[in-house]
Structures are given as structure tokens and as C-alpha cells.
Write an enzyme that holds these catalytic residues in place. Structure first.
Site, PDB file in Angstrom:
ATOM      1  N   GLU A  96      38.257 -23.281  25.557  1.00 48.86           N
ATOM      2  CA  GLU A  96      37.236 -22.705  26.434  1.00 48.86           C
ATOM      3  C   GLU A  96      37.622 -21.273  26.785  1.00 48.86           C
ATOM      4  O   GLU A  96      38.686 -21.058  27.352  1.00 48.86           O
ATOM      5  CB  GLU A  96      37.140 -23.505  27.752  1.00 48.86           C
ATOM      6  N   LYS A 111      38.418 -18.217  28.770  1.00 46.01           N
ATOM      7  CA  LYS A 111      38.889 -18.285  30.164  1.00 46.01           C
ATOM      8  C   LYS A 111      38.201 -17.233  31.022  1.00 46.01           C
ATOM      9  O   LYS A 111      38.357 -16.029  30.808  1.00 46.01           O
ATOM     10  CB  LYS A 111      40.406 -18.067  30.201  1.00 46.01           C
ATOM     11  N   ASP A 156      37.372 -14.777  34.010  1.00 46.41           N
ATOM     12  CA  ASP A 156      38.220 -13.997  34.902  1.00 46.41           C
ATOM     13  C   ASP A 156      37.501 -13.812  36.231  1.00 46.41           C
ATOM     14  O   ASP A 156      36.909 -12.783  36.517  1.00 46.41           O
ATOM     15  CB  ASP A 156      38.528 -12.642  34.255  1.00 46.41           C
ATOM     16  N   TYR A 197      33.863 -26.218  34.977  1.00 45.12           N
ATOM     17  CA  TYR A 197      34.695 -26.570  33.825  1.00 45.12           C
ATOM     18  C   TYR A 197      35.600 -27.777  34.022  1.00 45.12           C
ATOM     19  O   TYR A 197      36.343 -28.133  33.118  1.00 45.12           O
ATOM     20  CB  TYR A 197      35.523 -25.392  33.349  1.00 45.12           C
ATOM     21  N   LYS A 255      46.494 -15.762  26.864  1.00 43.05           N
ATOM     22  CA  LYS A 255      45.941 -14.509  27.399  1.00 43.05           C
ATOM     23  C   LYS A 255      45.728 -13.515  26.267  1.00 43.05           C
ATOM     24  O   LYS A 255      46.668 -13.229  25.523  1.00 43.05           O
ATOM     25  CB  LYS A 255      46.899 -13.905  28.426  1.00 43.05           C
ATOM     26  N   CYS A 272      33.555  21.822  47.441  1.00 43.46           N
ATOM     27  CA  CYS A 272      32.852  20.995  46.471  1.00 43.46           C
ATOM     28  C   CYS A 272      32.738  21.736  45.138  1.00 43.46           C
ATOM     29  O   CYS A 272      32.268  22.875  45.109  1.00 43.46           O
ATOM     30  CB  CYS A 272      31.460  20.652  47.002  1.00 43.46           C
ATOM     31  N   CYS A 318      28.772  22.561  44.724  1.00 42.16           N
ATOM     32  CA  CYS A 318      28.016  23.495  45.564  1.00 42.16           C
ATOM     33  C   CYS A 318      28.885  24.413  46.405  1.00 42.16           C
ATOM     34  O   CYS A 318      28.370  25.319  47.040  1.00 42.16           O
ATOM     35  CB  CYS A 318      27.054  22.729  46.475  1.00 42.16           C
ATOM     36  N   CYS A 358      31.804  15.876  49.999  1.00 42.35           N
ATOM     37  CA  CYS A 358      31.192  17.184  50.140  1.00 42.35           C
ATOM     38  C   CYS A 358      30.255  17.148  51.345  1.00 42.35           C
ATOM     39  O   CYS A 358      29.564  16.165  51.574  1.00 42.35           O
ATOM     40  CB  CYS A 358      30.406  17.492  48.863  1.00 42.35           C
ATOM     41  N   CYS A 389      23.690  20.345  48.227  1.00 43.07           N
ATOM     42  CA  CYS A 389      24.525  20.122  47.046  1.00 43.07           C
ATOM     43  C   CYS A 389      23.701  19.445  45.959  1.00 43.07           C
ATOM     44  O   CYS A 389      23.138  18.370  46.178  1.00 43.07           O
ATOM     45  CB  CYS A 389      25.715  19.251  47.418  1.00 43.07           C
TER      46      CYS A 389
HETATM   47  S1  IVH Z   1      40.944 -25.567  34.015  1.00 40.72           S
HETATM   48  C1  IVH Z   1      44.569 -27.790  35.241  1.00 40.72           C
HETATM   49  N1  IVH Z   1      39.266 -24.112  32.644  1.00 40.72           N
HETATM   50  O1  IVH Z   1      42.324 -20.293  35.241  1.00 40.72           O
HETATM   51  C2  IVH Z   1      43.360 -27.095  34.810  1.00 40.72           C
HETATM   52  N2  IVH Z   1      40.561 -23.051  34.313  1.00 40.72           N
HETATM   53  O2  IVH Z   1      45.391 -20.742  35.639  1.00 40.72           O
HETATM   54  C3  IVH Z   1      42.835 -26.187  35.833  1.00 40.72           C
HETATM   55  N3  IVH Z   1      40.063 -20.662  34.594  1.00 40.72           N
HETATM   56  O3  IVH Z   1      42.623 -21.525  38.510  1.00 40.72           O
HETATM   57  C4  IVH Z   1      41.873 -25.196  35.428  1.00 40.72           C
HETATM   58  N4  IVH Z   1      38.516 -20.545  33.044  1.00 40.72           N
HETATM   59  O4  IVH Z   1      40.612 -20.067  37.951  1.00 40.72           O
HETATM   60  C5  IVH Z   1      40.196 -24.122  33.606  1.00 40.72           C
HETATM   61  N5  IVH Z   1      37.696 -22.938  31.367  1.00 40.72           N
HETATM   62  C6  IVH Z   1      38.631 -22.969  32.343  1.00 40.72           C
HETATM   63  C7  IVH Z   1      38.962 -21.815  33.067  1.00 40.72           C
HETATM   64  C8  IVH Z   1      39.952 -21.898  34.046  1.00 40.72           C
HETATM   65  C9  IVH Z   1      39.182 -19.871  33.968  1.00 40.72           C
HETATM   66  C10 IVH Z   1      40.976 -20.212  35.646  1.00 40.72           C
HETATM   67  C11 IVH Z   1      40.887 -20.999  36.919  1.00 40.72           C
HETATM   68  C12 IVH Z   1      42.251 -21.579  37.163  1.00 40.72           C
HETATM   69  C13 IVH Z   1      43.120 -20.707  36.328  1.00 40.72           C
HETATM   70  C14 IVH Z   1      44.286 -21.527  35.858  1.00 40.72           C
END
Ligand code: IVH
Length: 684
Positions: free
Chosen positions: A125, A127, A129, A239, A327, A421, A424, A439, A444
Site C-alpha cells: 500500500e 504510504k 504522508d 487502511y 521509504k 521594498c 516599490c 512592505c 506597491c
Molecule cells: S498501517 C501496524 N498502512 O505510517 C500498522 N500505516 O509508521 C499500522 N501510514 O502511523 C499502520 N499509510 O500514520 C498503515 N497504508 C498504511 C499507511 C500507514 C501511512 C502511516 C500511519 C502510521 C505510520 C506507521
């Protein structure tokens, strides 16, 4: 759908209309916010919502917490209560390279005693942010929402999460049994578009901008006033499931499908993989794909699909052994700072920008990076000529991460914020406690559009028919350069412009002429001096009587005016010390605009009275309301006491209203208040 027990006094027709509209609004929310496929127009949606609000106002006993009207509108809180998660919210171990993903797979297979040719199924999945939240549903109804906190205890942010339209208030029935209790976990995020919209709005209002969508989402979710959260248009992707009673799932993929069926938005890019090779392949595909999404993803979460296997794998410390977060490498590149320029924004905010030797960062050529403000530059110690690390971590605007100090030659030049500025030439001021330098020039060019729009607006000079479309054309053709130029416009100037004709041009010129009769309080407000709202405009007009007197006043004199603090006084004085601003005021005077104070009507209806506003006003801003009170002799105040003469209660008025009632202070509605004011103004 929840049917309240006590529905006495409502006919079955009305009740079925209420249920019908609720169902239609919920479907519209689902299609719009979860599926991104709206099927009705905004106008239809609004009219259904209004009808439902009317019905619910008439039959308050019909209101249930899952009604679409109940998403917003609870009085601000003073703090968040603690919320204990039933099942802890865990974190994930990280992987930064392919080998670490393969090591994770090895560990799983070893612990599970699999044969060399066997592999667990993995769910990949992308991830998000953003920030993790937990939603508790009891018998299918949203009962609480909380932040992750330390994983065991978070903050109760139910009111805020109710405003997020992609969070179902009740789970869709008939898809799969609704558990008696379930904790749904997901990520709150902001799309790039929404992030940019919020930042440009903040730029306009002079508030500091957010550095990235995640900070903006986090800031929005933890607002004590849910109306602010509502205005931020957050999105939730679900999720995972925490505690769950009365329903069992076999695997993660089933969880995602079920969450989708219940009406949650789920990740559209999930992939089930039969081996780690497939996982590595999918992760590789995403290195580039991630930059094409409308929201930030910073990696790939890889989870063992089967819950049986997950149980057998268990946990280490606070992370599961059955999942890992890969990551994406943040795209960092070294380059040189050739110069530091200063941009002047629409509100006069000066933003330093690093002009870089162009480099490719993740497929995009970067030649500028924001340095945010002076403090940021000092903190990172960025100098002209430095070699720096620049990053685009999925984020919209590239930024300077750090200076490579080892590369310094000694010839680098420190940045100095200009005191004039760059656009201006007016003075630049940085108020104490503020990170932003601004400014102070009224004319301006960088700010002129906003300045003129404000000048002509209803609460200021009230020039009807001179709106954004006309002002843009006037500026583009250089027919005006400052607000005072409006008064030399002729019908002949305006008539040839787009979407203008003889009639509309005459109307505009008449409105311009009529606006010359402005009162001093409005004129002061119209000048757009930072921190000077309508109420301050009124107080300054009252105290000084003419613009000349105000111009001649010292900071000390100005700060003696009731309700005018030192920051406001300094801002007013700075404004009148700019020759460019004085020129504009002179031009206004030449055009015949030089009002004397509209004597405060000491005998008016509010004379000597203290009036408090509470709740949300619909027909005017609070500043406008306070201005009216002031003009009619009264004193606006913010707290209810035995000396309060009148309380104006807007929508969702809270404790102040209760207090007023308990003290026996008369309370009026917004309409009643406006009625009083218009009667008083007719009489005077
Ligand atoms: S599962 C034990 N699924 O990543 C499983 N987390 O470091 C718990 N996050 O706190 C999380 N996308 O904020 C899961 N598809 C995803 C995610 C996800 C982002 C974040 C979430 C979590 C952190 C874990």
C-alpha cells in the site's frame, strides 16, 4: 440509518422527507468525497441541505448524530480530552533499500518456518504522508475520533473529524454485517490543490504559510474550533482495523475491501503480491509514479496479508513483525546558491527565495527554492555562494535542506533582508513576534490589486460596480496605479473595457462619485493599514476627527485610543510615515475626499451601552457589527457581566449566551439587531 425513539409530533410524511433527504445527501457526499464522481450540482446539494436544516429546525426531535447537518457547528473547545485506544496504534519499522525489504521477507519466512519455495502473500500500500487517526463506530454509528498520540492514548478530536466529508457518519449497511464495535484506522491527508489553496488564502490574510501538506493537515486536525477544520477540506484514507467486536476478517486485503464497501475511501493503488520479488518490482514502479498523485506518499507499506500469519509473527517492541514501511529515497541533490532574491507577496509579505544553479531533482529542473523567512535563513545559515542540499520530498515547493559547510570558501555572502521594498521602495517593517517582514507601501504594485479591491469593497468605500474584473482591467491598462486614481476615471475610460457598456460605465462612475461622501471611519479602514479593521477605523476616527490629525499623531497618542494596542499604533504610524502613502491621501483630498468625523451619536440607541456578541454571525462580520455599535454610541465588549446591557446571539452561541440568560441580560438575534440599527439610522 438511526431512527430516534422520540419522534412524537412529526407526521410520517415529514419524517420520510427528512430520511429521504438525508439519504440523498449522504449518497452525494459519498460520490463526491469518496468516489470523486459527483452526480449532482452544488446548487442542488445546497438546496437539499437547506431544506433539511429547515425541517430539523422545525422538528428538533428528529435530529440524529448521523444527519449530514451535524458535521459542523459545535462551539469551539478549550482543550481536547484524552482518548484511550482499545487496541494500540502501532508504528512500523522502516526500510530504506531493497536489501532491507528482502531481509524482512527472510525474517518472516524463517519465523513462519516456510520452505524455501514458499512465500507469504504481501499487500503493498503506498504510504500516505499525513497523520494517523482512529475512528470508533458503535453499532455502525461514528461515536468517536482520536489522534494517535503515543499509540495508547491520543486526543479526542471527534468534532473535527466529523467535518471530514470522506469519513462516513454511519457505516453503509447490507454490505457485510456491521460489527457492534470497531476501530477504523486511517490517515488524514490534504491534497496538493487544497494545500495550495489554504496557503494562498493564508498569504492573503497575512498568516504564516504551512511548509508542506502534512503540517497543514496536522495543524487543521488539531484545531479547537471545528469550523476551521471544516474549512480545510481534509481527506481520510482508511487502511486498518483496531479493536473489532462481532466480526472477523481473514486478511488485510479483505479489510481494505470491506472498508471500501462500508463507504470509506481506500487506497486505489493497493497490490497483492505473491513473493518479495513482486513486492520489489511494485515498489520500483512507484519511484516515479508517486510524483503524479494529487497527494503526498513517502513510501510503500508492505504487510503480510493473512491474519493467521500475522498472529504467528507477532510484535517486537511497538512494531509488528508482519509489516514494514519502505521509504522512497527523498530526492536530494547538491547545487549552488547563486543569489537570494526577495519576493513581495500580495499582502506585502517579503519571502526570500534561493536562486539556484539549475539541477534535476527527481525528473524536475529546480532553479529556485523557498527560504521561508529571515529566521529560517539564519537557522540554516544559508549564504549566497553556498553549496546546499535541495530536496523535493514529494512536496510541492523544493526546499533547501542544509548547507554543505565543508564546501565553504570564505567568499560566501550573508543575506540581509532589505529595509526597502524591492518593488516599490517603501519601508519594510518586521513586527516584533512576527517572522514575516512586510512592505508598508499602499501603492506597491505587488500589493496593489488587493489594496484596491479592499479600498472599493462594501465595508470600505463601497464603490458598487467596481469589482475584481474591472479593477484587473484598469490595472492592466495602467488606468489606475493606486486607489486614488479611481477618482480620475471617466465614463470614456471605462466604457471600452471588456464586459462594459455605456450604461455600466456610467453606473460605475456614479458609484465612484457617490463614494466620496464616505465617513472618516470607513476611509481609515479603506486605506488597508495592517491591523486596522472597521472597529479600529471607527475608534481612530472618533479620537482624531480628521486624517490630518491622525497623520500627525505619534505612536504614543495613537496607542492611547481605547482598544488600540502598541502593534496597531506602530502599524498606523508606519503607514503615515511613507511619502508614497501621503501622496495617495493628498490625491484623495484633491478628489474631494476629506471627511470630518461623523460625530459619534452620543444620544443614539446604544449610547453608553455595553454590547456583547456571541456565536457565529451570518449577515455581517463581527468587525462590522462592532463598528455599528460604536457608531451608535455603544461600546462593544467581549465578555458578559452584570454590566452588559445587551447580547447579540448568533448561531450556536455557547456559554456567553447561557451566562447572559442567567444574569437576565436582554438577548437579541442577528436579525433583531440589524432591525434596531436600521431603525436608529433611519431616525438619525
Ligand atoms: S498501517 C501496524 N498502512 O505510517 C500498522 N500505516 O509508521 C499500522 N501510514 O502511523 C499502520 N499509510 O500514520 C498503515 N497504508 C498504511 C499507511 C500507514 C501511512 C502511516 C500511519 C502510521 C505510520 C506507521
Amino acid at each position: 440509518m438511526n431512527k430516534p425513539d422520540k419522534l412524537s409530533g412529526i407526521s410520517s410524511e415529514v419524517l420520510s422527507e427528512i430520511y429521504d433527504i438525508r439519504a440523498r445527501l449522504k449518497r452525494a457526499d459519498f460520490l463526491y468525497y469518496v468516489k470523486d464522481q459527483p452526480d449532482i450540482s452544488d446548487a442542488d446539494y445546497d438546496s437539499m441541505m437547506r431544506r433539511l436544516q429547515e425541517l430539523e429546525a422545525q422538528y428538533p426531535q428528529s435530529i440524529s448524530p448521523d444527519s449530514p447537518t451535524q458535521r459542523v457547528g459545535i462551539a469551539p473547545q478549550s482543550e481536547f480530552a484524552e482518548f484511550e485506544h482499545r487496541a494500540p496504534m502501532l508504528s512500523l519499522a522502516n526500510a530504506f533499500a531493497e536489501e532491507e525489504l528482502r531481509a524482512f521477507d527472510d525474517r518472516c519466512r524463517r519465523t513462519l518456518l516456510l520452505e524455501p519455495d514458499e512465500s507469504p502473500q504481501y499487500v503493498c500500500e503506498p504510504k500516505f504522508d499525513g497523520l494517523a487517526v482512529s475512528l470508533t463506530y458503535i453499532d455502525g454509528m461514528l461515536s468517536a475520533g482520536a489522534t494517535r498520540g503515543d499509540g495508547y492514548r491520543g486526543e479526542n478530536i471527534t468534532q473535527n473529524l466529523r467535518t471530514v466529508r470522506s469519513i462516513p457518519l454511519d457505516l453503509k449497511q447490507n454490505v457485510k454485517d456491521i460489527p457492534s464495535l470497531i476501530e477504523v484506522r486511517g490517515e488524514i491527508i490534504l491534497t496538493h490543490d487544497e494545500f495550495e489553496r489554504i496557503n494562498s488564502e493564508r498569504e492573503t490574510t497575512g498568516e504564516p504559510t504551512f511548509a508542506n501538506p502534512r503540517n497543514a493537515a496536522a495543524g487543521s486536525v488539531r484545531q479547537l474550533d471545528a469550523r476551521i477544520t471544516a474549512s480545510r477540506r481534509l481527506t481520510l484514507f482508511a487502511y486498518a482495523v483496531g479493536a473489532c467486536e462481532g466480526l472477523e476478517f481473514a486478511n488485510q486485503y479483505e479489510v481494505l475491501c470491506t472498508l471500501g464497501d462500508w463507504g470509506f475511501k481506500v487506497n486505489p493503488d493497493v497490490r497483492v503480491c505473491d513473493s518479495i520479488d513482486e513486492v520489489v518490482g511494485y515498489v520500483g514502479e512507484w519511484g516515479e509514479k508517486k510524483d503524479n498523485l494529487s497527494y503526498d506518499v513517502d513510501g510503500m507499506v508492505v504487510k503480510v496479508n493473512s491474519f493467521d500469519l500475522q498472529t504467528r509473527l507477532g510484535f517486537v517492541a511497538r512494531s509488528p513483525r508482519w509489516a514494514i514501511a519502505y521509504k522512497f529515497p527523498s530526492q536530494q541533490v547538491r547545487t549552488q546558491v547563486n543569489d537570494i532574491e526577495v519576493n513581495v507577496g500580495r499582502t506585502g509579505a517579503l519571502t526570500p527565495v534561493a536562486i539556484l544553479e539549475p539541477v534535476l531533482v527527481g525528473g524536475v529542473t529546480v532553479s529556485r527554492a523557498t527560504l521561508h523567512n529571515e529566521d529560517e535563513i539564519r537557522r540554516k545559515d544559508v549564504r549566497i555562494g553556498d553549496t546546499v542540499v535541495v530536496q523535493r520530498a514529494g512536496e510541492v515547493i523544493p526546499e533547501v535542506v542544509e548547507v554543505v559547510k565543508a564546501e565553504r570558501k570564505g567568499s560566501e555572502v550573508e543575506f540581509v533582508m532589505p529595509d526597502h521594498c524591492p518593488v516599490c521602495g517603501a519601508d519594510v517593517v518586521r513586527e516584533s513576534g512576527e517572522a514575516v517582514a512586510r512592505c508598508t507601501g499602499i501603492a506597491c504594485p505587488a500589493q496593489i490589486r488587493e489594496t484596491i479591491l479592499h479600498f472599493a469593497s462594501r465595508a470600505a468605500m463601497d464603490i458598487d460596480g467596481v469589482g475584481p474584473a474591472l479593477i484587473d482591467q484598469l490595472l492592466n491598462r495602467q488606468l489606475i496605479r493606486d486607489p486614488a486614481d479611481i477618482y480620475s476615471l471617466t465614463v470614456e475610460d471605462i466604457e471600452p473595457l471588456d464586459r462594459m457598456a455605456r450604461k455600466s460605465a456610467e453606473k460605475a462612475v456614479n458609484a465612484i462619485t457617490a463614494s466620496k461622501k464616505v465617513t472618516l471611519d470607513r476611509l481609515i479602514y479603506a486605506l488597508g493599514i495592517r491591523h486596522v479593521g472597521e472597529r479600529t477605523g471607527a475608534a481612530l476616527a472618533q479620537r482624531f476627527g480628521t486624517l490630518d490629525a491622525l497623520k500627525a499623531a505619534s505612536v504614543e497618542e495613537i496607542s492611547k485610543v481605547p482598544d488600540v494596542g502598541p502593534a496597531v499604533a506602530a502599524s498606523v504610524a508606519a503607514f503615515f510615515s511613507q511619502p508614497g502613502n501621503i501622496d495617495v491621501i493628498e490625491k484623495l483630498r484633491t478628489a474631494g475626499i476629506d471627511p470630518k468625523v461623523e460625530a459619534r451619536q452620543e444620544s443614539a440607541i446604544f449610547a453608553g451601552k455595553t454590547i456583547v456578541f456571541t456565536g457565529a454571525l451570518q449577515k455581517m462580520t463581527r468587525d462590522q457589527a462592532q463598528g455599528m455599535v460604536f457608531r451608535l454610541g455603544g461600546n462593544p465588549s467581549s465578555s458578559v457581566s452584570g454590566r452588559t446591557d445587551l447580547v447579540l446571539a448568533g448561531e450556536k452561541a455557547g456559554s456567553k449566551l447561557d451566562k447572559a440568560k442567567s444574569l437576565g441580560v436582554p438577548v437579541v438575534s442577528e436579525d433583531e439587531f440589524l432591525e434596531m440599527v436600521s431603525r436608529a439610522e433611519d431616525e438619525s
